[in-house]
Design a protein around this motif. Structure first.
Motif, PDB file in Angstrom:
ATOM      1  N   ILE A 179     -22.426 -38.650   3.484  1.00 14.28           N
ATOM      2  CA  ILE A 179     -21.806 -37.495   4.122  1.00 14.28           C
ATOM      3  C   ILE A 179     -20.307 -37.439   3.848  1.00 14.28           C
ATOM      4  N   SER A 180     -19.700 -38.586   3.574  1.00 12.44           N
ATOM      5  CA  SER A 180     -18.267 -38.602   3.261  1.00 12.44           C
ATOM      6  C   SER A 180     -17.972 -38.063   1.863  1.00 12.44           C
ATOM      7  N   LEU A 204     -22.331 -34.705  -2.446  1.00 17.42           N
ATOM      8  CA  LEU A 204     -23.675 -35.022  -1.969  1.00 17.42           C
ATOM      9  C   LEU A 204     -23.982 -34.325  -0.648  1.00 17.42           C
ATOM     10  N   ALA A 205     -23.021 -34.344   0.260  1.00 17.92           N
ATOM     11  CA  ALA A 205     -23.273 -33.869   1.626  1.00 17.92           C
ATOM     12  C   ALA A 205     -23.707 -32.413   1.671  1.00 17.92           C
ATOM     13  N   ASP A 206     -23.095 -31.573   0.853  1.00 17.96           N
ATOM     14  CA  ASP A 206     -23.360 -30.137   0.933  1.00 17.96           C
ATOM     15  C   ASP A 206     -24.815 -29.784   0.606  1.00 17.96           C
ATOM     16  N   LEU A 217     -29.184 -34.134   6.826  1.00 17.42           N
ATOM     17  CA  LEU A 217     -28.520 -35.431   6.907  1.00 17.42           C
ATOM     18  C   LEU A 217     -27.153 -35.299   7.571  1.00 17.42           C
ATOM     19  N   GLN A 218     -26.458 -34.210   7.308  1.00 17.74           N
ATOM     20  CA  GLN A 218     -25.179 -33.975   7.980  1.00 17.74           C
ATOM     21  C   GLN A 218     -25.372 -33.884   9.493  1.00 17.74           C
ATOM     22  N   VAL A 259     -35.366 -39.147   2.769  1.00 19.60           N
ATOM     23  CA  VAL A 259     -34.867 -39.321   4.132  1.00 19.60           C
ATOM     24  C   VAL A 259     -34.735 -37.970   4.839  1.00 19.60           C
ATOM     25  N   ALA A 260     -34.226 -36.971   4.128  1.00 16.47           N
ATOM     26  CA  ALA A 260     -34.072 -35.640   4.729  1.00 16.47           C
ATOM     27  C   ALA A 260     -35.422 -35.052   5.114  1.00 16.47           C
TER      28      ALA A 260
END
Length: 225
Positions: free
Chosen positions: A184-185, A189-191, A196-197, A154-155
């Protein structure tokens, strides 16, 4: 009048957002999760036999499943705003992402969430180390690899596109929002996924998204402020 049967902290949030994007009149029927289990209340079974949310009623129609609801509302009320031309290549891109969000991306994320819940569940102290070891093994052998494969996919796609279908915001972005908001929560994973963020931040900055937050109330996966 459309009625959205809205369970707190659920996929129903993106349907509420879609209703606001389309500037439709609607009513909210609110449901709280059961204390302890966190599951939907049995009262939702009076609306749909599976007792899940989201569900909408529109006249005589009762419709469940996020993808079906997004597609129905977009096609019936917002084809010009939120859908590409039917039958074109980009239309089939829309169909792909509509199904990908729940059919491919969400299952490993949900499995990881369930395993984390299992790890935190009350149990005899002598069993807990074994459970933690099993969960860690499943994560390292299967889930982590699957999740990162999908998030990289996706990214990489969004590295070349402003929105899921390119330069125009669409119903596909709304459908993709929930799994990516759950990602993202989670800082672990988010970092690893700044693109995506940034994408989720752009979704959450839309005026209709903000209106949906006000209408629905607190939302676990929403923006911090």
């Amino acid at each position: 009048m459309i009625t959205l049967h809205y369970l707190e902290d659920s996929r129903a949030q993106r349907i509420l957002w879609l209703l606001e994007e389309l500037d439709l009149e609607y009513e909210l029927a609110r449901y709280s999760r059961n204390a302890g289990s966190g599951l939907a209340p049995d009262s939702l079974k009076r609306v749909h036999a599976l007792g899940k949310s989201p569900v909408i009623t529109d006249g005589n129609l009762t419709l469940a499943e996020s993808g079906a609801i997004v597609d129905y509302l977009a096609q019936r009320y917002g084809a010009k705003q939120l859908l590409p031309e039917h039958g074109t290549d980009i239309w089939w891109d829309y169909v792909y992402w509509l199904h990908y969000a729940e059919g491919s991306l969400m299952p490993p994320l949900l499995m990881r969430f369930v395993f984390e819940r299992v790890k935190q569940a009350p149990m005899p102290f002598f069993v807990k180390p074994l459970v933690k070891k099993i969960v860690a093994g499943v994560n390292s052998a299967f889930l982590d690899k699957q999740i990162h494969t999908h998030l990289n996919f996706v990214a990489d796609h969004l590295a070349c596109h402003e929105w899921i279908l390119g330069e125009q915001f669409s119903a596909a972005d709304i459908q993709m929002s929930f799994p990516l908001e759950t990602v993202i929560s989670n800082p672990e994973l988010a970092d690893s996924y700044p693109r995506l963020q940034a994408y989720v931040a752009a979704l959450q900055a839309r005026p209709a998204y903000r209106k949906a937050l006000k209408a629905g109330g607190a939302y676990r996966y929403g923006p911090a402020n």
